[in-house]
Design a protein around this motif. Structure first.
Motif, short mmCIF file in Angstrom:
data_model
loop_
_atom_site.label_atom_id
_atom_site.label_comp_id
_atom_site.label_asym_id
_atom_site.label_seq_id
_atom_site.Cartn_x
_atom_site.Cartn_y
_atom_site.Cartn_z
N ALA A 72 14.34 -3.00 3.85
CA ALA A 72 13.76 -1.76 4.37
C ALA A 72 12.46 -1.44 3.63
O ALA A 72 11.42 -1.21 4.25
CB ALA A 72 14.74 -0.60 4.23
N VAL A 73 12.51 -1.45 2.33
CA VAL A 73 11.28 -1.25 1.58
C VAL A 73 10.60 -2.61 1.46
O VAL A 73 11.11 -3.51 0.83
CB VAL A 73 11.55 -0.68 0.17
N HIS A 74 9.46 -2.73 2.10
CA HIS A 74 8.71 -3.99 2.11
C HIS A 74 9.41 -5.09 2.90
O HIS A 74 10.00 -6.01 2.36
CB HIS A 74 8.35 -4.44 0.68
N PRO A 75 9.31 -4.95 4.23
CA PRO A 75 9.99 -5.88 5.14
C PRO A 75 9.38 -7.27 5.09
O PRO A 75 8.23 -7.45 4.68
CB PRO A 75 9.74 -5.25 6.51
N VAL A 76 10.18 -8.26 5.52
CA VAL A 76 9.66 -9.61 5.71
C VAL A 76 9.91 -9.95 7.18
O VAL A 76 11.04 -10.17 7.58
CB VAL A 76 10.32 -10.64 4.76
N LEU A 77 8.89 -9.94 7.98
CA LEU A 77 9.11 -10.10 9.41
C LEU A 77 7.92 -10.75 10.10
O LEU A 77 8.06 -11.72 10.82
CB LEU A 77 9.37 -8.72 10.05
N HIS B 25 11.66 2.07 12.36
CA HIS B 25 10.97 2.46 11.14
C HIS B 25 10.35 3.86 11.28
O HIS B 25 10.52 4.71 10.40
CB HIS B 25 9.90 1.42 10.82
N VAL B 26 9.65 4.09 12.36
CA VAL B 26 9.03 5.40 12.53
C VAL B 26 10.11 6.47 12.67
O VAL B 26 9.99 7.57 12.12
CB VAL B 26 8.08 5.42 13.76
N PHE B 27 11.17 6.13 13.35
CA PHE B 27 12.32 7.05 13.51
C PHE B 27 12.79 7.54 12.14
O PHE B 27 12.88 8.74 11.88
CB PHE B 27 13.43 6.31 14.26
N GLU B 28 13.11 6.59 11.26
CA GLU B 28 13.70 7.02 9.98
C GLU B 28 12.66 7.62 9.04
O GLU B 28 12.99 8.53 8.26
CB GLU B 28 14.48 5.87 9.32
N ASP B 29 11.43 7.17 9.13
CA ASP B 29 10.39 7.74 8.28
C ASP B 29 10.13 9.20 8.66
O ASP B 29 10.06 10.08 7.80
CB ASP B 29 9.12 6.89 8.43
N HIS B 30 10.03 9.45 9.94
CA HIS B 30 9.82 10.82 10.41
C HIS B 30 10.99 11.71 10.02
O HIS B 30 10.80 12.86 9.64
CB HIS B 30 9.71 10.84 11.94
N VAL C 261 0.87 -1.18 0.00
CA VAL C 261 0.00 0.00 0.00
C VAL C 261 0.90 1.23 0.00
O VAL C 261 0.61 2.23 -0.63
CB VAL C 261 -0.94 0.01 1.23
N CYS C 262 2.04 1.11 0.70
CA CYS C 262 2.92 2.26 0.80
C CYS C 262 4.38 1.86 0.92
O CYS C 262 4.73 1.08 1.79
CB CYS C 262 2.54 3.08 2.01
N GLY C 263 5.22 2.44 0.07
CA GLY C 263 6.63 2.14 0.11
C GLY C 263 7.42 3.03 1.05
O GLY C 263 8.60 2.80 1.28
N VAL C 264 6.74 4.03 1.61
CA VAL C 264 7.42 4.92 2.56
C VAL C 264 7.17 4.45 3.99
O VAL C 264 8.04 4.49 4.83
CB VAL C 264 6.94 6.38 2.38
N CYS C 265 5.94 3.95 4.23
CA CYS C 265 5.62 3.41 5.55
C CYS C 265 5.21 1.95 5.45
O CYS C 265 4.22 1.53 6.06
CB CYS C 265 4.53 4.22 6.23
N PRO C 266 5.96 1.14 4.69
CA PRO C 266 5.55 -0.26 4.55
C PRO C 266 5.55 -0.98 5.89
O PRO C 266 4.76 -1.89 6.10
CB PRO C 266 6.62 -0.85 3.62
N GLY C 267 6.44 -0.55 6.78
CA GLY C 267 6.52 -1.19 8.10
C GLY C 267 5.23 -1.02 8.88
O GLY C 267 4.82 -1.92 9.61
#
Lengths: 506, 146, 330
Positions: free
Chosen positions: A168-173, A105-110, A66-72
């Motif tokens: 990072a873009v589209h994690p697998v976790l 993730h939120v750290f680096e996105d912000h 849905v989103c490559g910037v906040c995929p996490g």
């Protein structure tokens, strides 16, 4: 001599320095004064429908697109929805790993937003030439050394994310009841070292904000004035102590005076939130059910609510870590209260969250269970229905799935953070347009000031337009063997007509 | 009003099912002209890509025919065909193509009658379904057949 | 020396490829010496009107990501093709439809119903739906671009010079490709900018794959915990590696999750049928029953094998039919 007619409409197309597609339409009266302005979202994809038929455990990876910037964020909301779907509690270790990943993730996105997307409006200036209002212009303004530091530190967060979540873009976790990969002492050491660096960069960013933005009177006026202001309801997730929590908790809604009007469990989200449809945009508008949809307007009578950093600070009582809490107190003092209606305040609140995330990573990796091999709870129950909520960088994000007994998804509902802010964005775009555009004249700087009204929200319009509406003009090509092809067009009002086309043959 | 004549492509293995076609011929058992044979050495040689291409290029129905399990000239080629094409069938339905448009059959060299039966049955099944039109949107509706 | 003019655009996209470009990190600062970003809505302010004002061929290199889903996206793709000397399809969506192309498994009426009428939070008693032309409540006319029934890949509407697949390709992959282009080291037009090798080549678990790989049945990840060192297929966990192009370095495998195929097909255009073939080759069952049980572990063949490449599928992608002539075609 002919006089050029007064323009009746100004379009900003596309809007820029954000994630996703958008267009602003500004309508003017005969005197060239702004009457109305709208934010329109012209793209959509249909995730809510095409995840039907997919195995539930595949969804965290599918919906991250849905989103490559906040995929996490999408990935994590989806993973939590799977926990609920399969009625399985993640292990302690799994939860720790998820939270460390998520805070990184939120750290680096912000940080991306502050330094590369929204920040340039201030560092470089709203009136700077178009070519300079971007991350490269930012580097020119703050100096190559600082620019490098920001880029490299952020990149290292993403490298660590790759170590934990593969990519990072589209994690697998995420898996129901757990995560896929175990942590090691070496990874923890890297995280410990990084957390220190991250906290320093967060403090530096707050200091840069103060020096380059808050201490500039002209900018401070924008923050405290009426143009970029919206008195809506606010929504965000809080922990058991009422502190802001990005990963888990209950969702709280407060009114314009900061009084609680709702506190709900994820499973009850549909009782609180409803969505409104307009014919002129693909995005839907979430609103508070009990207040009702009253249009693109704020105030206690309107069900419009806002999400994301300043909203999260409005609904919570405190930050969960000491340095961030101190930073929050400075912020509240500056705005003269704990319920902040300034829309630009998001830029500042975002940095308080950056600090909070960095401190959380530091805390969480010290937990004794962080390195344990118990990363999955395999006691899954027969799946049926589940809701997962996280606070995405841009606000409250809700994933709701149903499945059949074998775990194939049968329906999905996604309320994505930026959707909730679109109404407010539209409102503030209008107030900014009215303030800055007169006599039908709007140069690049004035139009950029209009765009600043949405940019502070760090919108994710790909997220907002995950869904797909219908009754759009459809062209249906019918191929029949041995006969001429037919093309039918169903236009927006539903009427069918035939398009004449050359024969395609057998 | 003309009757729809489906185009059927049948991949047949050299040792068994082609032999079956031959037997049918020898016994004067007519089978529909709609069915065009593509002779390969073994059903295990047939890649799902060949079948998909056949559909893409205009076939309304496709068959893959091999030796009965246990009788493959190359020991286990037909086992591979079985695995591949049972999976292929499941996928076909998801892609909006009716399951009846594909058939995996075991026909021995001496089974001329069976050859006639399966090819005739296939032709008639596909005739009822109408021509296949492959669109980008593979959901089953939105396509009207003649 | 004149700087190379670069444009970056997104169609039906998630922004991940743009993120990946930013993931080049400080290499972006080095690139600045060589490159002028003349259009990049994610990160820069130039607008559509700025592109329209450029001369044809005035953009040296254009990277387009995202699938083609709306008329606006097709229009922009055609515009950028005219204005660009070299055009690269960046990412799985542009190369083969990507995740958005999963919508091709659904019908538009079904999608409309779910999103605007049926979802539990939607309150829409009048059944309002977005329209191509409409009015706001205040009476102002508004327009929306038309939605296509089929999600297309970029070369369905314009001539594409090179392809760089991945969902998303990493910052490293993009940097490498960009440098090759800037240095003029290019393969024949129409090529993928990566070697035609399967993922297994760089997967560190490859050594654990037996020479004769056979598996009894496939297991879903909800039922089994993956061994972090063994080949997934050898564990009975479906991995798209054999049918997927290498170039990413197998990061998902490092995350202890199987490959889902985002780098697109290797050795051909249709990824799904190639994977089908591979699967058929390694299963053990010989009876109908054994085979059926084994296959039950693959719960969603179409969505698994074509997850990122539905627009390239032989079994459904708009190749024929009424299409305007492709921009840039000879």
């Amino acid at each position: 001599m002919s006089i050029a007619p007064m323009p009746r409409k100004i379009s900003i197309d596309p809007i820029t320095r954000l994630e996703g597609h958008g267009k602003i339409e500004i309508f003017l009266d005969e005197a060239g004064e702004v009457d109305k302005a709208y934010l329109q979202l012209p793209d959509l994809r249909g995730f809510e429908k095409f995840v039907e038929g997919r195995p539930a455990e595949e969804l965290p990876q599918i919906v991250s697109r849905v989103c490559g910037v906040c995929p996490g964020a999408q990935h994590m909301a989806s993973t939590k929805a799977l926990d609920a779907l399969f009625q399985v509690e993640p292990t302690v270790t799994a939860r720790l790993i998820r939270e460390v990943y998520y805070n990184l993730h939120v750290f680096e996105d912000h940080l991306l937003h502050f330094w590369f997307l929204g920040g340039p409006d201030f560092f470089v200036g709203p009136g700077a030439p178009k070519e300079a209002r971007n991350l490269l212009g930012m580097v020119d303004k703050v100096g190559v050394e600082t620019g490098r530091r920001v880029i490299e530190t952020r990149k290292r967060a993403r490298d660590l994310i790759e170590v934990i979540a593969g990519r990072a873009v589209h994690p697998v976790l995420g898996l129901p009841g757990g995560v896929s990969k175990r942590m090691t002492p070496a990874i923890r050491d890297d995280l410990r070292a990084y957390a220190k660096e991250a906290i320093e960069l967060a403090l530096f960013s707050l200091e840069a904000f103060d020096r380059l933005v808050w201490q500039v009177p002209e900018y401070r006026e924008l923050f405290l004035g009426d143009v970029y202001r919206c008195e809506s309801y606010y929504m965000g997730m809080v922990d058991a102590q009422g502190r802001s929590d990005l990963y888990d908790g209950k969702v709280r809604v407060v009114d314009q005076q900061g009084r609680e009007v709702d506190l709900f469990e994820p499973a009850d989200y549909a009782k609180v939130i409803a969505e409104h449809v307009e014919p002129w945009t693909y995005v839907k508008f979430p609103y508070l059910r009990k207040i009702g949809w009253k249009g693109l307007t704020d105030g206690p009578e309107s069900g419009m609510y806002r999400v994301a950093p300043s909203a999260r600070l409005n609904v919570s009582r405190a930050m969960s870590t000491p340095l961030a809490q101190r930073a929050r107190e400075v912020y509240e003092k500056a705005f003269g209260g704990t319920t902040v209606h300034s829309v630009l305040a998001n830029h500042w609140a975002r940095l308080i969250e950056v600090l909070n995330c960095a401190e959380r990573v530091q805390e969480l990796v010290e937990h004794e269970a962080f390195l344990s091999p118990e990363i999955r709870n395999m006691n899954l129950n027969t799946p049926k229905e589940g809701v997962g909520i996280v606070e995405a960088p841009r606000g409250t994000l809700i994933h709701h799935y149903t499945s059949d007994a074998s775990g194939i998804i049968t329906s999905a509902n996604m309320i994505v953070a930026s959707m909730a802010n679109v109404a407010a964005m539209s409102m503030n775009i209008q107030s900014a347009a009215k303030a800055f555009i007169h006599g039908g004249k709007a140069d690049d700087e004035l139009l950029n000031r209009v765009e600043m009204a949405f940019r502070t929200y760090d919108p994710c319009l790909s997220c907002a337009t995950h869904n797909l509406p219908g009754k759009m003009p459809l062209q249906i090509d019918l191929h029949r063997k041995g006969q001429a092809s037919r093309s039918l067009l169903r236009s927006g009002d539903g009427t069918m007509s035939e398009i004449q086309t050359p024969s395609q043959g057998a | 009003m003309s009757v729809f004549e489906p185009d059927i492509v049948a991949f047949v293995c050299n040792w068994c099912s082609y032999g079956g076609a031959d037997s049918a011929g020898g016994l004067k058992l007519a089978y529909p002209a709609n069915v065009r044979l593509v002779r390969v050495m073994c059903s295990g040689r047939i890649d799902p890509e060949h079948v998909a291409t056949a559909f893409r290029e205009g076939a309304d129905g496709v068959m893959v025919m091999g030796c009965h399990p246990g009788d493959c000239h190359y020991r286990n080629g037909n086992h591979k065909a079985l695995r591949r094409f049972r999976l292929f069938e499941r996928m076909l339905v998801q892609m909006g193509i009716e399951a009846e448009r594909f058939a995996l059959e075991w026909v021995a060299a001496g089974e001329g009658k069976k050859f006639q039966e399966v090819t005739t049955a296939m032709t008639e099944r596909v005739r009822l379904l109408g021509p296949l039109a492959i669109h980008g949107n593979v959901s089953p509706k939105e396509v009207t057949h003649g | 020396m004149a700087k190379v003019k670069v444009a970056i655009y997104w169609c039906s996209s998630c922004g991940g490829c743009d993120e990946a470009i930013v993931d080049m990190g400080t290499r972006i600062l080095a690139l600045r010496e060589l490159v002028d970003f003349v259009f990049w809505p994610c990160a820069m302010d130039p607008k559509y009107s700025d592109v329209e004002a450029m001369q044809d061929g005035g953009i040296d290199l254009c990277l387009i990501n995202g699938a083609i889903r709306t008329s606006e996206q097709e229009t922009m793709a055609r515009l950028l093709r005219r204005k660009s000397k070299l055009l690269v399809a960046l990412g799985s969506c542009a190369c083969s439809g990507g995740i958005p192309a999963l919508a091709n498994l659904k019908s538009l009426p079904g999608i409309l119903e779910r999103c605007y009428l049926k979802n539990p939070t939607v309150v829409n008693p009048e059944g309002t739906l977005p329209q191509l032309e409409s009015h706001t409540a205040d009476g102002y006319p508004m327009e929306l671009p038309a939605l296509y029934e089929t999600v297309l890949q970029l070369d369905d509407v314009i001539e594409v010079d090179y392809y760089l697949p991945g969902c998303s390709p990493s910052g490293d992959m993009i940097a490498t490709a960009l440098m090759s282009i800037l240095e003029g080291k290019l393969p024949p037009k129409g090529s993928v900018l990566l070697p035609d090798i399967a993922l297994c080549a760089s997967c560190r678990r490859n050594a654990t794959k037996p020479v004769q790989l056979t598996i009894k049945e496939f297991k879903r990840l909800i039922h089994v915990q993956a061994d972090p060192d063994q080949c997934f297929l050898n564990q009975g966990i479906l991995c798209m590696g054999p049918a997927t192009r290498d170039g990413c370095g197998a990061p998902c495998i490092e995350g202890n999750m199987p490959c889902t195929g985002c780098m697109g097909p290797v050795g051909g255009k249709d990824q799904g049928v190639r994977m089908l073939s591979a699967v058929g080759g390694i299963l053990e069952g010989v009876s109908e029953e054994e085979v059926s049980t084994a296959l039950d572990g693959i719960a969603d063949p179409a969505g698994t094998f074509y997850r990122y490449s539905m627009s390239s599928s032989l079994l459904g992608s708009r190749r024929e039919g009424n299409q305007a002539p492709k921009e840039g075609a000879p």
